[in-house]
Design a protein around this motif. Sequence first.
Motif, PDB file in Angstrom:
ATOM      1  N   ILE A  91     -56.831 -57.413  67.209  1.00 45.57           N
ATOM      2  CA  ILE A  91     -57.634 -58.638  67.161  1.00 45.57           C
ATOM      3  C   ILE A  91     -59.099 -58.345  67.479  1.00 45.57           C
ATOM      4  CG2 ILE A  91     -58.035 -60.869  68.272  1.00 45.57           C
ATOM      5  CD1 ILE A  91     -55.020 -61.156  68.543  1.00 45.57           C
ATOM      6  N   GLU A  92     -59.340 -57.485  68.459  1.00 43.09           N
ATOM      7  CA  GLU A  92     -60.712 -57.123  68.793  1.00 43.09           C
ATOM      8  C   GLU A  92     -61.367 -56.379  67.625  1.00 43.09           C
ATOM      9  OE1 GLU A  92     -64.321 -56.357  70.880  1.00 43.09           O
ATOM     10  OE2 GLU A  92     -62.788 -57.924  70.841  1.00 43.09           O
ATOM     11  N   PHE A  93     -60.600 -55.494  66.988  1.00 43.40           N
ATOM     12  CA  PHE A  93     -61.111 -54.760  65.828  1.00 43.40           C
ATOM     13  C   PHE A  93     -61.530 -55.731  64.726  1.00 43.40           C
ATOM     14  CE2 PHE A  93     -60.143 -53.118  61.586  1.00 43.40           C
ATOM     15  CZ  PHE A  93     -60.901 -51.960  61.535  1.00 43.40           C
ATOM     16  N   CYS A  94     -60.671 -56.708  64.441  1.00 45.69           N
ATOM     17  CA  CYS A  94     -60.972 -57.676  63.383  1.00 45.69           C
ATOM     18  C   CYS A  94     -62.131 -58.588  63.771  1.00 45.69           C
ATOM     19  CB  CYS A  94     -59.717 -58.494  63.054  1.00 45.69           C
ATOM     20  SG  CYS A  94     -58.412 -57.542  62.243  1.00 45.69           S
ATOM     21  N   ARG A  95     -62.279 -58.877  65.053  1.00 42.56           N
ATOM     22  CA  ARG A  95     -63.421 -59.685  65.501  1.00 42.56           C
ATOM     23  C   ARG A  95     -64.731 -58.962  65.225  1.00 42.56           C
ATOM     24  NH1 ARG A  95     -67.093 -60.178  69.334  1.00 42.56           N
ATOM     25  NH2 ARG A  95     -66.456 -58.213  70.299  1.00 42.56           N
ATOM     26  N   VAL A  96     -64.760 -57.669  65.553  1.00 43.92           N
ATOM     27  CA  VAL A  96     -65.973 -56.879  65.349  1.00 43.92           C
ATOM     28  C   VAL A  96     -66.258 -56.698  63.861  1.00 43.92           C
ATOM     29  CG1 VAL A  96     -67.014 -54.608  65.703  1.00 43.92           C
ATOM     30  CG2 VAL A  96     -65.727 -55.685  67.552  1.00 43.92           C
ATOM     31  N   LYS A  97     -65.204 -56.448  63.082  1.00 42.41           N
ATOM     32  CA  LYS A  97     -65.357 -56.217  61.649  1.00 42.41           C
ATOM     33  C   LYS A  97     -65.497 -57.507  60.842  1.00 42.41           C
ATOM     34  CE  LYS A  97     -64.681 -51.718  60.499  1.00 42.41           C
ATOM     35  NZ  LYS A  97     -65.367 -50.965  59.419  1.00 42.41           N
ATOM     36  N   VAL A  98     -65.264 -58.656  61.493  1.00 42.11           N
ATOM     37  CA  VAL A  98     -65.252 -59.953  60.819  1.00 42.11           C
ATOM     38  C   VAL A  98     -64.224 -59.942  59.688  1.00 42.11           C
ATOM     39  CG1 VAL A  98     -66.688 -61.845  59.951  1.00 42.11           C
ATOM     40  CG2 VAL A  98     -67.720 -60.033  61.286  1.00 42.11           C
ATOM     41  N   VAL A  99     -63.021 -59.501  60.031  1.00 43.01           N
ATOM     42  CA  VAL A  99     -61.910 -59.451  59.088  1.00 43.01           C
ATOM     43  C   VAL A  99     -60.997 -60.646  59.333  1.00 43.01           C
ATOM     44  CG1 VAL A  99     -59.833 -58.180  58.409  1.00 43.01           C
ATOM     45  CG2 VAL A  99     -61.966 -56.945  58.850  1.00 43.01           C
ATOM     46  N   ARG A 100     -60.697 -61.370  58.292  1.00 41.60           N
ATOM     47  CA  ARG A 100     -59.804 -62.517  58.393  1.00 41.60           C
ATOM     48  C   ARG A 100     -58.354 -62.039  58.446  1.00 41.60           C
ATOM     49  NH1 ARG A 100     -59.316 -67.297  53.790  1.00 41.60           N
ATOM     50  NH2 ARG A 100     -57.818 -68.640  54.872  1.00 41.60           N
ATOM     51  N   ILE A 101     -57.548 -62.610  59.339  1.00 41.81           N
ATOM     52  CA  ILE A 101     -56.148 -62.236  59.488  1.00 41.81           C
ATOM     53  C   ILE A 101     -55.261 -63.382  59.023  1.00 41.81           C
ATOM     54  CG2 ILE A 101     -54.375 -61.416  61.074  1.00 41.81           C
ATOM     55  CD1 ILE A 101     -56.660 -60.772  63.059  1.00 41.81           C
ATOM     56  N   VAL A 102     -54.282 -63.050  58.184  1.00 45.80           N
ATOM     57  CA  VAL A 102     -53.282 -64.025  57.756  1.00 45.80           C
ATOM     58  C   VAL A 102     -51.902 -63.437  58.034  1.00 45.80           C
ATOM     59  CG1 VAL A 102     -52.262 -65.286  55.821  1.00 45.80           C
ATOM     60  CG2 VAL A 102     -54.752 -65.001  55.957  1.00 45.80           C
ATOM     61  N   SER A 103     -51.093 -64.138  58.835  1.00 45.38           N
ATOM     62  CA  SER A 103     -49.720 -63.722  59.100  1.00 45.38           C
ATOM     63  C   SER A 103     -48.783 -64.763  58.501  1.00 45.38           C
ATOM     64  CB  SER A 103     -49.467 -63.592  60.610  1.00 45.38           C
ATOM     65  OG  SER A 103     -48.125 -63.261  60.865  1.00 45.38           O
ATOM     66  N   ILE A 104     -48.016 -64.359  57.497  1.00 40.02           N
ATOM     67  CA  ILE A 104     -47.234 -65.310  56.714  1.00 40.02           C
ATOM     68  C   ILE A 104     -46.206 -66.044  57.562  1.00 40.02           C
ATOM     69  CG2 ILE A 104     -45.672 -65.578  54.748  1.00 40.02           C
ATOM     70  CD1 ILE A 104     -46.958 -63.030  53.551  1.00 40.02           C
ATOM     71  N   HIS A 105     -45.319 -65.297  58.225  1.00 43.94           N
ATOM     72  CA  HIS A 105     -44.204 -65.928  58.927  1.00 43.94           C
ATOM     73  C   HIS A 105     -44.588 -66.483  60.294  1.00 43.94           C
ATOM     74  CE1 HIS A 105     -41.334 -64.820  55.857  1.00 43.94           C
ATOM     75  NE2 HIS A 105     -41.813 -63.589  55.860  1.00 43.94           N
ATOM     76  N   ASP A 106     -45.667 -65.975  60.870  1.00 48.84           N
ATOM     77  CA  ASP A 106     -46.182 -66.575  62.107  1.00 48.84           C
ATOM     78  C   ASP A 106     -46.958 -67.848  61.797  1.00 48.84           C
ATOM     79  OD1 ASP A 106     -45.297 -64.588  64.013  1.00 48.84           O
ATOM     80  OD2 ASP A 106     -46.796 -63.250  63.142  1.00 48.84           O
ATOM     81  N   LYS A 119     -50.099 -74.986  65.734  1.00 49.45           N
ATOM     82  CA  LYS A 119     -50.743 -75.433  66.972  1.00 49.45           C
ATOM     83  C   LYS A 119     -51.015 -74.245  67.896  1.00 49.45           C
ATOM     84  CE  LYS A 119     -47.268 -78.089  68.036  1.00 49.45           C
ATOM     85  NZ  LYS A 119     -46.414 -77.827  66.844  1.00 49.45           N
ATOM     86  N   ALA A 120     -51.861 -74.476  68.887  1.00 47.30           N
ATOM     87  CA  ALA A 120     -52.156 -73.420  69.863  1.00 47.30           C
ATOM     88  C   ALA A 120     -50.888 -72.953  70.557  1.00 47.30           C
ATOM     89  CB  ALA A 120     -53.167 -73.927  70.898  1.00 47.30           C
ATOM     90  N   SER A 121     -49.952 -73.868  70.792  1.00 47.97           N
ATOM     91  CA  SER A 121     -48.691 -73.496  71.433  1.00 47.97           C
ATOM     92  C   SER A 121     -47.883 -72.535  70.556  1.00 47.97           C
ATOM     93  CB  SER A 121     -47.859 -74.747  71.729  1.00 47.97           C
ATOM     94  OG  SER A 121     -47.580 -75.475  70.540  1.00 47.97           O
ATOM     95  N   ASP A 122     -48.008 -72.666  69.237  1.00 50.47           N
ATOM     96  CA  ASP A 122     -47.317 -71.749  68.330  1.00 50.47           C
ATOM     97  C   ASP A 122     -47.897 -70.342  68.429  1.00 50.47           C
ATOM     98  OD1 ASP A 122     -45.715 -73.849  67.288  1.00 50.47           O
ATOM     99  OD2 ASP A 122     -47.334 -74.423  65.928  1.00 50.47           O
ATOM    100  N   MET A 126     -46.047 -66.890  69.733  1.00 43.93           N
ATOM    101  CA  MET A 126     -46.052 -65.622  69.016  1.00 43.93           C
ATOM    102  C   MET A 126     -46.426 -64.481  69.954  1.00 43.93           C
ATOM    103  SD  MET A 126     -48.234 -63.136  67.727  1.00 43.93           S
ATOM    104  CE  MET A 126     -49.816 -63.970  67.665  1.00 43.93           C
ATOM    105  N   PHE A 127     -47.467 -64.679  70.766  1.00 45.03           N
ATOM    106  CA  PHE A 127     -47.882 -63.658  71.722  1.00 45.03           C
ATOM    107  C   PHE A 127     -46.744 -63.318  72.692  1.00 45.03           C
ATOM    108  CE2 PHE A 127     -52.248 -64.516  70.462  1.00 45.03           C
ATOM    109  CZ  PHE A 127     -52.866 -63.285  70.628  1.00 45.03           C
ATOM    110  N   GLY A 128     -46.079 -64.354  73.194  1.00 45.43           N
ATOM    111  CA  GLY A 128     -45.028 -64.151  74.179  1.00 45.43           C
ATOM    112  C   GLY A 128     -43.799 -63.457  73.630  1.00 45.43           C
ATOM    113  N   SER A 129     -43.474 -63.719  72.373  1.00 43.64           N
ATOM    114  CA  SER A 129     -42.246 -63.171  71.782  1.00 43.64           C
ATOM    115  C   SER A 129     -42.462 -61.819  71.116  1.00 43.64           C
ATOM    116  CB  SER A 129     -41.676 -64.159  70.762  1.00 43.64           C
ATOM    117  OG  SER A 129     -42.587 -64.369  69.694  1.00 43.64           O
ATOM    118  N   LEU A 130     -43.714 -61.399  70.972  1.00 43.47           N
ATOM    119  CA  LEU A 130     -44.005 -60.163  70.237  1.00 43.47           C
ATOM    120  C   LEU A 130     -43.289 -58.929  70.792  1.00 43.47           C
ATOM    121  CD1 LEU A 130     -45.658 -58.931  67.886  1.00 43.47           C
ATOM    122  CD2 LEU A 130     -47.419 -58.415  69.576  1.00 43.47           C
TER     123      LEU A 130
END
Length: 222
Positions: A91-106, A119-122, A126-130
């Motif tokens: 995520i930090e890498f993509c923030r610096v590179k300004v790369v858009r992230i799309v996760s289909i099933h998440d 929602k933010a809770s979703d 995802m973070f908790g279950s990873l």
Amino acid sequence: MYLCSWYHLALNISMAKVGYIFKAAGYDGFDTDKEWMEQYGCVQVIEEENGHEKLRPQWKQLMASLERGDELVVSKFSNALRGSRELATFIEFCRVKVVRIVSIHDKIDSRGDLFPETKASDVLEMFGSLPEECAMLRKASAHIIHLKQNINQPTKEKSLSRAEREKTIVAMYNNGHSIDDIWKVSGFNSRSSVFRILNKYGVSLNRGKFSGPLGKRKPKEE
């Protein structure tokens, strides 16, 4: 909207869309995910082979090739990454590179356009279950290997598979599987036999500072 809002800075930058799928053992959504990525406009869908679960050479090459404003589509974060630490770095890498992230099933789009119902809770879920999902993926891979190892095969064929079994032990260790998982697949009576094979092939052991299990060795397999 979700994960990071910096991606709005890239709206006026020409972007290349690329997909990534780790071909996990037993994963039956590969074709559907690849079709989704192609219909979304990905110029290429990178396919990582199951045998490269630990090193992920295609993923590393992809990360090195991304440029500012690109879009990266993954099947699921737990499919592309091996744990929470890698996710944070990504995520930090993509923030610096300004790369858009799309996760289909998440159902996560870092720009917040594709999945407005998320929602933010979703995202927190995802973070908790990873970590658990990543561990399940590795266990599933080990299980598939186990099912392929001479189950219900003739005795003669089993006796000819010693070299293949040893290669499987070495490959599983190098790909990050635990000693317990390897032991279950190996068919040996004790873990010490697993270490014996690893030492035989000169594998550099990285499960601690010892080159074998602690304590008294159990009898070797018959």
